[in-house]
Design a protein around this motif. Structure first.
Motif, short mmCIF file in Angstrom:
data_model
loop_
_atom_site.label_atom_id
_atom_site.label_comp_id
_atom_site.label_asym_id
_atom_site.label_seq_id
_atom_site.Cartn_x
_atom_site.Cartn_y
_atom_site.Cartn_z
N UNK A 35 0.83 -1.20 0.00
CA UNK A 35 0.00 0.00 0.00
C UNK A 35 0.87 1.26 0.00
N UNK A 36 1.90 1.27 0.84
CA UNK A 36 2.80 2.43 0.89
C UNK A 36 3.49 2.62 -0.46
N UNK A 37 3.86 1.53 -1.11
CA UNK A 37 4.53 1.62 -2.41
C UNK A 37 3.58 2.14 -3.49
N UNK A 38 2.33 1.69 -3.46
CA UNK A 38 1.34 2.21 -4.41
C UNK A 38 1.17 3.71 -4.23
N UNK A 39 1.20 4.16 -2.98
CA UNK A 39 1.12 5.59 -2.70
C UNK A 39 2.30 6.32 -3.34
N UNK A 40 3.50 5.77 -3.18
CA UNK A 40 4.69 6.40 -3.75
C UNK A 40 4.62 6.42 -5.27
N UNK A 41 3.96 5.45 -5.87
CA UNK A 41 3.85 5.39 -7.33
C UNK A 41 2.69 6.22 -7.87
N UNK A 42 1.96 6.90 -6.96
CA UNK A 42 0.89 7.77 -7.40
C UNK A 42 -0.46 7.09 -7.52
N UNK A 43 -0.55 5.83 -7.13
CA UNK A 43 -1.82 5.10 -7.20
C UNK A 43 -2.54 5.27 -5.86
N UNK A 44 -3.13 6.45 -5.66
CA UNK A 44 -3.71 6.77 -4.36
C UNK A 44 -4.96 5.94 -4.06
N UNK A 45 -5.77 5.69 -5.08
CA UNK A 45 -6.98 4.91 -4.85
C UNK A 45 -6.63 3.48 -4.46
N UNK A 46 -5.68 2.89 -5.18
CA UNK A 46 -5.26 1.53 -4.85
C UNK A 46 -4.65 1.45 -3.47
N UNK A 47 -3.86 2.46 -3.11
CA UNK A 47 -3.24 2.48 -1.79
C UNK A 47 -4.28 2.56 -0.69
N UNK A 48 -5.27 3.44 -0.88
CA UNK A 48 -6.29 3.60 0.15
C UNK A 48 -7.11 2.33 0.33
N UNK A 49 -7.48 1.70 -0.78
CA UNK A 49 -8.28 0.48 -0.70
C UNK A 49 -7.53 -0.63 0.03
N UNK A 50 -6.26 -0.81 -0.30
CA UNK A 50 -5.47 -1.87 0.33
C UNK A 50 -5.21 -1.54 1.80
N UNK A 51 -5.01 -0.24 2.09
CA UNK A 51 -4.74 0.15 3.47
C UNK A 51 -5.96 -0.08 4.36
N UNK A 52 -7.13 0.15 3.80
CA UNK A 52 -8.36 -0.09 4.58
C UNK A 52 -8.50 -1.58 4.91
N UNK A 53 -8.19 -2.45 3.92
CA UNK A 53 -8.26 -3.89 4.17
C UNK A 53 -7.27 -4.31 5.26
N UNK A 54 -6.05 -3.81 5.13
CA UNK A 54 -5.01 -4.19 6.09
C UNK A 54 -5.33 -3.67 7.48
N UNK A 55 -5.89 -2.47 7.57
CA UNK A 55 -6.24 -1.88 8.86
C UNK A 55 -7.32 -2.70 9.56
N UNK A 56 -8.31 -3.12 8.82
CA UNK A 56 -9.39 -3.91 9.41
C UNK A 56 -8.85 -5.23 9.98
N UNK A 57 -7.96 -5.86 9.23
CA UNK A 57 -7.37 -7.12 9.71
C UNK A 57 -6.47 -6.88 10.92
N UNK A 58 -5.70 -5.80 10.90
CA UNK A 58 -4.81 -5.49 12.03
C UNK A 58 -5.61 -5.24 13.30
N UNK A 59 -6.70 -4.48 13.19
CA UNK A 59 -7.54 -4.23 14.37
C UNK A 59 -8.10 -5.54 14.92
N UNK A 60 -8.52 -6.41 14.01
CA UNK A 60 -9.14 -7.67 14.41
C UNK A 60 -8.13 -8.61 15.06
N UNK A 61 -6.93 -8.67 14.51
CA UNK A 61 -5.94 -9.66 14.97
C UNK A 61 -5.02 -9.13 16.06
#
Length: 978
Positions: A604-630
């Protein structure tokens, strides 16, 4: 006696047209020039030409192009001429008089031997053919005698074994031969020095080309040894005494009934009475001692001894010369000498074949035969076959090798491998087979051995013993160390590794696991670019081990490789690594494993660096939900994910959402980690960026300065993160109008980043971009333009042409060039603004900042103001320019004729009023001596008033402005971390 010549003109067949004017100019001066029109390669033909042509000439002139040293005949001719000239006068001055080098190239790197020719050539570009001929002819005045009268140019007398004429497909090695020649000569002028000649140990792995090189050296440099060439074979099983006896008998010495010692004594006396001779000892055993070497060496001081061997342990005995693989050009020439590959797929296959064979001379030579029968692509497919060794097939197709040795690469290498008599030596070879065909740091070998044995001290001894064992058999080369790693590295040729893999040598089961574990630990340094120099020698091996990822440890290693690429600014490579790591982790460990979450976050951080902000945000939301849960809402990993998500929100303009998350994360980080923890400072800095973006410049500046002060106290002054904080403070100062302070700080950041990250790192280029913005704000347009231009070019190269940062830099370049009337720059600036709105969002800081310059550089248009263009003067100048019929000067009844004439000048689609003003200036300057007659003007206004009104209206419509006026106060933006 043959015909005599003034000049022997030596050149490559391909250069004959380029050199023809000089040859003609020499002949026009009445000089007799030996100039061979046909191409030859065979040794006998070359010798004949040398004897008949060079032998009867007073001077050799060499057209020394880059092609020249690649031609066998040219090398022989030049070598014989230099040797003869050196024999004439011991001080070497005769070489400069007898051998004239014409260099048509811009450099001197191709001139061999460099110590003889590099400072004594004529630059062809310095004069015409007549001038070159004049300079050459002037050198003939003091020359008497021909080359053949100075030195016998025929081939040497040959005694003992291997009396062949040489191989017609021998390629390259010209520099190697001159270096061997230097080592064999105790003084710069061989043949005539009073002392004894030298001893050279020609070392190298099996099949590398030692024997063929020794033979070719004897053929080409034979004139330096008028006493003859003596060839002995030291292969195990060959008896020295019997070979001495045969040589003595060949010289006509009466040896009947004499004991071996007496025969040797008789030969020694005979050799001492001869002029300088060359004594070649082929294939001295790898385990030979210094005493055995001495026994095989030339028996008298006037003999130069050249020994070929795989033995690398005879230190202090003569001059060692380690023979490497063929150069890329030499290997390609050898491979394609029988069958030229067609451009495209065949040429690409030829290059891949050489890569897989590592430019190994014997391997390339047998492949040369194989491609004729299997085709380039067919043989490449065999080489790639993991189940069969294509080099053995090639050897069978090749038949006998040019040296008479077996063409079997496997047999040659297995013979050496079998003599590795220590376990650690075989372990080192197996390790090399697992890793990439690149130098392996000794420190890495020792660490892997230590993990296997459990004892670091034992491992250090084992790695040293292993290195000695494999280098003794010429299976590997020890590369000396540097300041980073004083132990150096070991290089094992990839054919040795192929032989191990294909012929029954199985590596220890835990060797790969140990290599991966050690490299995983070392790759933990990848987060700090200051440690990357330590990692660079190991990256090829990381790449090799991660080609196939089938276990969790290798997946972790791949994750480390991704971090390495990300920190270096190679974002495309990092994205590929993290995507693969994520896919493998999901498959092997499951979607909820911490390793999987780590891969998601990094991607997600790499997608952000490459300018893919939508892809970064979508992946970050998925990862955040899993991190909170686990892991829980307050786990450091979860907080880091929240911080990253806030950056993604900020990147798409959701400042309220970003600020809310950042404040929450900041409070928790301060509570759990402390105010000075790097994660806390990162969140604090990102919060300041959000304040800056939404216009709270005072709050942003204060927070940025606090972060910088805290960071310097904990991380020092040149940590990469500190440079980021300094960059953000500089831009905050720019936003507040403190331009001089901003400039000084950003210059410091740029200087540090260039040293620390390199000039082409994206973050360095962003600093250059930001400094250009500051300089433009200061009114230093030229300075800003230079900085922005190089930054723009670099960002397009590193990030891609459609990355938002590339467009921002492109817009900055246009802003620097834009001024009143520069339509092209204004158009480019407008284009950049519109594209940034799409890539970022309409109110992004970069959009606002560039729009400010778009408005500033656009001349305001007053719609109520009458047209500033004089229609009559315009018509008059267009008619003079031939773009408008002269009849229009009398009627003005067809306004479309005038606008059509303007169309031929290729007007822009926008701001045609400014464009036309510039056109009128150009036409007026061109016809400055001619102006409309006042009487004609008055008549047109009075009689054709209605036509003039219609023309004026048509021009107003034609020149209607296309760039809208943007209202509202523009705000400057912030730097994004690339």
């Amino acid at each position: 006696m043959g015909e005599s010549y003034d000049i022997f003109f030596s050149l490559a067949h391909a250069d004959r047209e380029a050199a023809a004017p000089v040859v003609k100019a020499l002949r026009d001066r009445g000089l007799k020039v030996f100039h061979h029109e046909t191409e030859i390669a065979g040794a006998r033909s070359i010798t004949e030409r040398i004897v008949n042509g060079l032998g009867h000439s007073r001077m050799l002139v060499a057209w020394y192009s880059k092609t020249y040293p690649t031609q066998r005949a040219c090398q022989w001719e030049l070598t014989r001429a230099i040797i003869a000239a050196q024999r004439e006068v011991p001080d070497g001055g005769a070489v400069e008089r007898r051998v004239v080098v014409l260099n048509p190239e811009t450099g001197v790197g191709h001139l061999q031997p460099a110590d003889v020719l590099a400072s004594k050539f004529i630059d062809v570009s310095a004069g015409r053919a007549d001038d070159l001929a004049r300079r050459i002819a002037a050198g003939l005045d003091e020359l008497t005698g021909e080359f053949g009268e100075i030195q016998d140019l025929r081939g040497p007398s040959w005694h003992g074994g291997n009396p062949r004429a040489g191989s017609n497909h021998f390629v390259g090695r010209f520099g190697d031969m001159w270096r061997i020649h230097t080592g064999l000569s105790r003084s710069k002028i061989p043949m005539i020095s009073g002392g004894g000649l030298g001893l050279v140990l020609l070392q190298g792995m099996g099949g590398i080309g030692k024997t063929l090189l020794a033979e070719e050296y004897a053929r080409r440099f034979g004139a330096a040894y008028p006493g003859g060439v003596f060839w002995l074979s030291a292969v195990q099983g060959q008896d020295l005494g019997s070979q001495i006896g045969r040589i003595a008998g060949g010289l006509g010495l009466g040896t009947a009934g004499l004991a071996p010692d007496e025969v040797a004594g008789m030969l020694k006396g005979a050799l001492a009475a001869r002029p300088a001779f060359l004594w070649i000892v082929d294939d001295l055993p790898p385990d030979a001692t210094a005493a055995e070497l001495n026994a095989w060496s030339a028996p008298t001081a006037n003999g130069a001894t050249l020994v070929t061997t795989r033995n690398t342990q005879l230190d202090g005995s003569g001059t060692p010369y380690r023979l490497g693989v063929l150069s890329d050009d030499e290997a390609l020439e050898l491979l394609t000498s029988r069958l030229a590959p067609r451009p495209g797929a065949e040429a690409q296959a030829a290059g891949e074949i050489l890569t897989l064979l590592g430019n190994h001379a014997l391997a390339v030579d047998v492949a040369r035969a194989a491609v004729r029968k299997l085709s380039y692509e067919g043989f490449l497919a065999r080489l790639r076959d993991p189940d069969h060794d294509a080099t053995e097939l090639a050897a069978k197709l090749a038949g006998e090798s040019p040296t008479g040795h077996t063409p079997s690469i496997v047999t040659t290498l297995l013979d050496s491998i079998k003599r590795v008599d220590v376990d650690s030596g075989m372990r080192l070879l197996h390790l090399a087979a697992l890793l990439a065909p690149a130098p392996i740091p000794i420190s890495l070998v020792t660490s892997i051995f230590a993990l296997l044995s459990g004892d670091a001290n034992v491992a250090a001894v084992e790695s040293k013993i292993a290195l000695e064992a494999v280098t003794r058999e010429a299976l590997a080369e020890h590369i000396t160390g540097d300041d980073h790693d004083k132990t150096g590295a070991v290089s094992v040729h990839l054919l040795v590794s192929r032989t191990l893999r294909f012929h029954g040598y199985k590596p220890p089961f835990d060797l790969r696991e140990a290599a991966v574990a050690v490299l995983v630990k070392r790759m933990s340094l990848a987060r700090d670019i200051r440690k990357h120099d330590q990692l660079l020698p190991e990256i090829p091996h990381v790449l090799k081990l991660t080609e196939v990822v089938s276990d969790a440890s290798t997946c972790t290693l791949l994750l480390g490789l991704g971090r390495f690429n990300y920190v270096r600014g190679a974002y495309a490579d990092a994205e590929a690594d993290f995507r693969r790591s994520l896919d493998v982790a999901k498959h092997l460990l499951g979607p909820e494993h911490p390793h999987t979450l780590n891969s998601m976050n990094n991607l997600a951080v790499t997608l952000q660096a490459r300018g893919n902000h939508a892809g970064a945000e979508e992946l970050q939301m998925q990862e955040l939900a899993l991190s909170r849960q686990l892991l829980g809402a307050e786990h450091p990993t979860t907080l880091q994910s929240l911080n990253n998500l806030a950056e993604a929100l900020q990147a798409r303009g959701d400042y309220r959402g970003a600020e809310e998350l950042q404040n929450r994360v900041l409070a928790l980080n301060q509570k759990l980690l402390g105010t000075e923890h790097p994660d806390t400072l990162s969140t604090m800095s990102n919060l300041a960026e959000t304040l800056q973006a939404r216009g709270d410049h005072d709050g942003a500046e204060a927070l940025h300065k606090r972060v910088l002060a805290l960071g310097r106290r904990t991380m020092g002054h040149e940590h990469p993160e500190i440079l980021l904080y300094m960059n953000r403070v500089a831009l905050s100062l720019m936003a507040q109008g403190e331009l001089i302070a901003a400039q000084r700080l950003e210059e410091s950041v740029l200087d540090c980043r260039r040293k620390l990250l390199g000039p082409e790192h994206p973050e360095t280029l962003v600093s250059q971009y930001d400094l250009a913005r500051i300089m433009l704000e200061r009114g230093e347009r030229d300075v800003a333009f230079k900085l922005a231009k190089t930054a723009s070019e670099g960002l397009r190269e590193r990030l891609g042409i459609d990355h938002w940062q590339s467009w921002a830099a492109k817009g900055l370049v246009a802003a620097c060039r834009a001024g009143i009337g520069n339509i092209k720059a204004l158009s480019e600036l407008h284009e950049a603004v519109e594209r940034l709105k799409e890539l970022r969002f309409p109110d992004a800081p970069e959009v606002r900042w560039l729009t400010k310059w778009l408005i500033k550089n656009r001349e305001p248009v007053d719609e109520s103001r009458p047209l500033a263009i004089d229609p009559l003067r315009l018509v008059f100048l267009l008619a003079l320019n031939g773009r408008l019929p002269l009849a229009e000067l009398a009627s003005l009844t067809k306004p479309r004729n005038v606008t059509a004439a303007l169309d031929t000048l290729k007007p822009p689609t926008r701001r045609r009023d400014i464009w036309l003003a510039e056109i009128l200036k150009e036409l007026a300057a061109k016809y400055s001596q001619v102006e409309p007659d006042p009487l004609w003007r008055g008549w047109m206004e009075k009689v054709n008033g209605e036509a003039l009104d219609r023309l004026t209206q048509a021009l107003e419509d034609y020149l209607a402005p296309g760039v809208p006026v943007h209202r509202g106060k523009p705000r400057v933006g912030r730097s994004e971390r690339a």
